[in-house]
Design an enzyme around this catalytic site. Structure first.
Site, PDB file in Angstrom:
ATOM      1  N   TYR A  53       0.844  -1.216   0.000  1.00 33.52           N
ATOM      2  CA  TYR A  53       0.000   0.000   0.000  1.00 33.52           C
ATOM      3  C   TYR A  53       0.876   1.263   0.000  1.00 33.52           C
ATOM      4  O   TYR A  53       0.456   2.332  -0.424  1.00 33.52           O
ATOM      5  CB  TYR A  53      -0.956  -0.025   1.196  1.00 33.52           C
ATOM      6  CG  TYR A  53      -2.192   0.840   1.003  1.00 33.52           C
ATOM      7  CD1 TYR A  53      -3.048   0.640  -0.075  1.00 33.52           C
ATOM      8  CD2 TYR A  53      -2.505   1.862   1.893  1.00 33.52           C
ATOM      9  CE1 TYR A  53      -4.176   1.420  -0.266  1.00 33.52           C
ATOM     10  CE2 TYR A  53      -3.633   2.649   1.716  1.00 33.52           C
ATOM     11  CZ  TYR A  53      -4.459   2.422   0.633  1.00 33.52           C
ATOM     12  OH  TYR A  53      -5.579   3.200   0.454  1.00 33.52           O
ATOM     13  N   LYS A 101      -3.710   8.088   3.488  1.00 36.41           N
ATOM     14  CA  LYS A 101      -4.991   7.767   4.145  1.00 36.41           C
ATOM     15  C   LYS A 101      -4.947   8.153   5.634  1.00 36.41           C
ATOM     16  O   LYS A 101      -5.984   8.524   6.204  1.00 36.41           O
ATOM     17  CB  LYS A 101      -5.338   6.287   3.977  1.00 36.41           C
ATOM     18  CG  LYS A 101      -5.701   5.882   2.552  1.00 36.41           C
ATOM     19  CD  LYS A 101      -6.896   6.638   1.983  1.00 36.41           C
ATOM     20  CE  LYS A 101      -7.394   6.025   0.677  1.00 36.41           C
ATOM     21  NZ  LYS A 101      -8.406   6.858  -0.006  1.00 36.41           N
TER      22      LYS A 101
HETATM   23  P1  NAD Z   1     -12.248   3.762  -8.614  1.00 34.11           P
HETATM   24  O1  NAD Z   1     -11.113   3.733  -9.561  1.00 34.11           O
HETATM   25  O2  NAD Z   1     -13.530   3.204  -9.068  1.00 34.11           O
HETATM   26  O3  NAD Z   1     -12.498   5.241  -8.067  1.00 34.11           O
HETATM   27  C1  NAD Z   1     -11.449   6.175  -7.897  1.00 34.11           C
HETATM   28  C2  NAD Z   1     -11.993   7.473  -8.417  1.00 34.11           C
HETATM   29  O4  NAD Z   1     -11.067   8.530  -8.190  1.00 34.11           O
HETATM   30  C3  NAD Z   1     -12.288   7.431  -9.931  1.00 34.11           C
HETATM   31  O5  NAD Z   1     -13.643   7.744 -10.165  1.00 34.11           O
HETATM   32  C4  NAD Z   1     -11.383   8.509 -10.476  1.00 34.11           C
HETATM   33  O6  NAD Z   1     -11.984   9.194 -11.567  1.00 34.11           O
HETATM   34  C5  NAD Z   1     -11.263   9.413  -9.264  1.00 34.11           C
HETATM   35  N1  NAD Z   1     -10.155  10.351  -9.395  1.00 34.11           N
HETATM   36  C6  NAD Z   1      -8.825  10.119  -9.388  1.00 34.11           C
HETATM   37  N2  NAD Z   1      -8.154  11.271  -9.628  1.00 34.11           N
HETATM   38  C7  NAD Z   1      -9.105  12.243  -9.774  1.00 34.11           C
HETATM   39  C8  NAD Z   1      -9.070  13.625 -10.047  1.00 34.11           C
HETATM   40  N3  NAD Z   1      -7.910  14.276 -10.262  1.00 34.11           N
HETATM   41  N4  NAD Z   1     -10.248  14.300 -10.126  1.00 34.11           N
HETATM   42  C9  NAD Z   1     -11.428  13.676  -9.944  1.00 34.11           C
HETATM   43  N5  NAD Z   1     -11.529  12.356  -9.701  1.00 34.11           N
HETATM   44  C10 NAD Z   1     -10.372  11.661  -9.619  1.00 34.11           C
HETATM   45  O7  NAD Z   1     -11.732   2.992  -7.304  1.00 34.11           O
HETATM   46  P2  NAD Z   1     -12.363   2.875  -5.833  1.00 34.11           P
HETATM   47  O8  NAD Z   1     -11.644   1.737  -5.228  1.00 34.11           O
HETATM   48  O9  NAD Z   1     -13.831   2.905  -5.878  1.00 34.11           O
HETATM   49  O10 NAD Z   1     -11.816   4.184  -5.129  1.00 34.11           O
HETATM   50  C11 NAD Z   1     -12.635   5.082  -4.399  1.00 34.11           C
HETATM   51  C12 NAD Z   1     -12.023   5.371  -3.066  1.00 34.11           C
HETATM   52  O11 NAD Z   1     -12.062   4.180  -2.279  1.00 34.11           O
HETATM   53  C13 NAD Z   1     -10.561   5.808  -3.088  1.00 34.11           C
HETATM   54  O12 NAD Z   1     -10.377   6.838  -2.131  1.00 34.11           O
HETATM   55  C14 NAD Z   1      -9.828   4.554  -2.638  1.00 34.11           C
HETATM   56  O13 NAD Z   1      -8.589   4.840  -2.037  1.00 34.11           O
HETATM   57  C15 NAD Z   1     -10.830   4.041  -1.632  1.00 34.11           C
HETATM   58  N6  NAD Z   1     -10.680   2.645  -1.210  1.00 34.11           N
HETATM   59  C16 NAD Z   1     -10.615   1.649  -2.111  1.00 34.11           C
HETATM   60  C17 NAD Z   1     -10.498   0.352  -1.672  1.00 34.11           C
HETATM   61  C18 NAD Z   1     -10.386  -0.781  -2.646  1.00 34.11           C
HETATM   62  O14 NAD Z   1      -9.847  -1.828  -2.295  1.00 34.11           O
HETATM   63  N7  NAD Z   1     -10.890  -0.643  -3.858  1.00 34.11           N
HETATM   64  C19 NAD Z   1     -10.447   0.058  -0.309  1.00 34.11           C
HETATM   65  C20 NAD Z   1     -10.532   1.102   0.604  1.00 34.11           C
HETATM   66  C21 NAD Z   1     -10.629   2.405   0.130  1.00 34.11           C
END
Ligand code: NAD
Length: 250
Positions: A151, A158
């Protein structure tokens, strides 16, 4: 009048933000949904239309003019907002895949800006629209609290996001604005696929989590809906795990 939510962070139908938008729409919320770029729009617009979103607008969180246009449109169309959903994160690939000790100042700053300060900017813009109170929700990960292999840089990012949630909750509580994070376990999304050896992380989560499975998008959505509704009324500054129990396993 139905409650209104701005949802930032849908990339496709695997996105955590999509699970949240679906749950809110299912409970009768009106939605404003953003897409990051022209390239993302064809993937996001059909999903937003499926939920009957009132507004579908571009927002790259680095673009102040786009954010200003978005909030002008929200003020004009709705005049108020009950929930802001921020599910956005990014770190440059080289910095994300290397050791934290080696990460560049630019990579660190970019990751912090897009993943953390963008939340502050959106909350600041939402505050005047939340005259009757509301929920600002972001998405964290267990790597904020302990070292999760691969990570890397996103751990400190985070951690900063979770500390930001507490500060904003403290500052905005008197106005009835609650600020929380959900913290899903690893889920197969596009952003997650940028993390090295992510499939191994998913397998590890499935085998070690007390519930022996991953969390689902529906569960993320249901938790967000709970936090946005009366059940979440006294919850602020919190980080709610949605991880099938993984976080309690050392
Ligand atoms: P995802 O790729 O579907 O979503 C990430 C989003 O961030 C995308 O829609 C992307 O367009 C957006 N993004 C990135 N840079 C950007 C910018 N400059 N302007 C506007 N939007 C921007 O993936 P996800 O996993 O749904 O991620 C959403 C959140 O969940 C993130 O904060 C991620 O760290 C968090 N998260 C994910 C997981 C996992 O395992 N997937 C676990 C815990 C937390």
């Amino acid at each position: 009048m139905a409650a209104r939510a701005l949802v930032v962070g849908i990339a496709n139908a695997d996105s955590i933000a999509w699970g949240i938008a679906r749950a809110l729409a299912g409970a009768g919320w009106r939605l404003a949904i953003t897409f990051q770029s022209e390239r993302a729009e064809p993937h996001v617009r059909p999903l937003a239309e499926e939920l009957g979103a009132d507004l579908i607008l571009p927002l790259d969180v680095r673009a102040a003019d786009q954010q200003a246009a978005l909030f002008a449109a929200l003020a004009e169309r709705w005049g108020g907002l009950e929930a802001l959903i921020h599910a956005v994160a990014f770190a440059p690939r080289d910095d994300l895949h290397g050791r934290v000790v080696d990460c560049s100042a630019e990579g660190f700053a970019t990751a912090m800006d897009i993943s953390v300060h963008s939340f502050i900017r959106l909350v600041r813009a939402a505050e005047p629209l939340m005259a009757a109170g509301g929920l600002c929700l972001t998405v964290s990960f267990e790597g904020a609290r302990r070292v999760v292999s691969t990570y890397n840089l996103m751990g400190p990012v985070k951690a900063a996001l979770e500390a930001t949630v507490r500060e904003l909750a403290s500052e905005l509580g008197a106005r009835g604005i609650r600020v929380n994070a959900i913290s899903p376990g690893p889920m197969p999304t596009r952003a997650a696929s940028g993390i090295a050896a992510f499939d191994a992380m998913l397998d590890d989560a499935r085998s070690r989590a007390p519930l022996r499975r991953l969390a689902t998008l529906d569960e993320c959505g249901a938790t967000a809906l709970f936090l946005a509704g009366p059940g979440g009324g006294a919850i602020t500054g919190a980080v709610i795990p949605i991880d099938a129990g993984l976080g309690i396993i050392g």
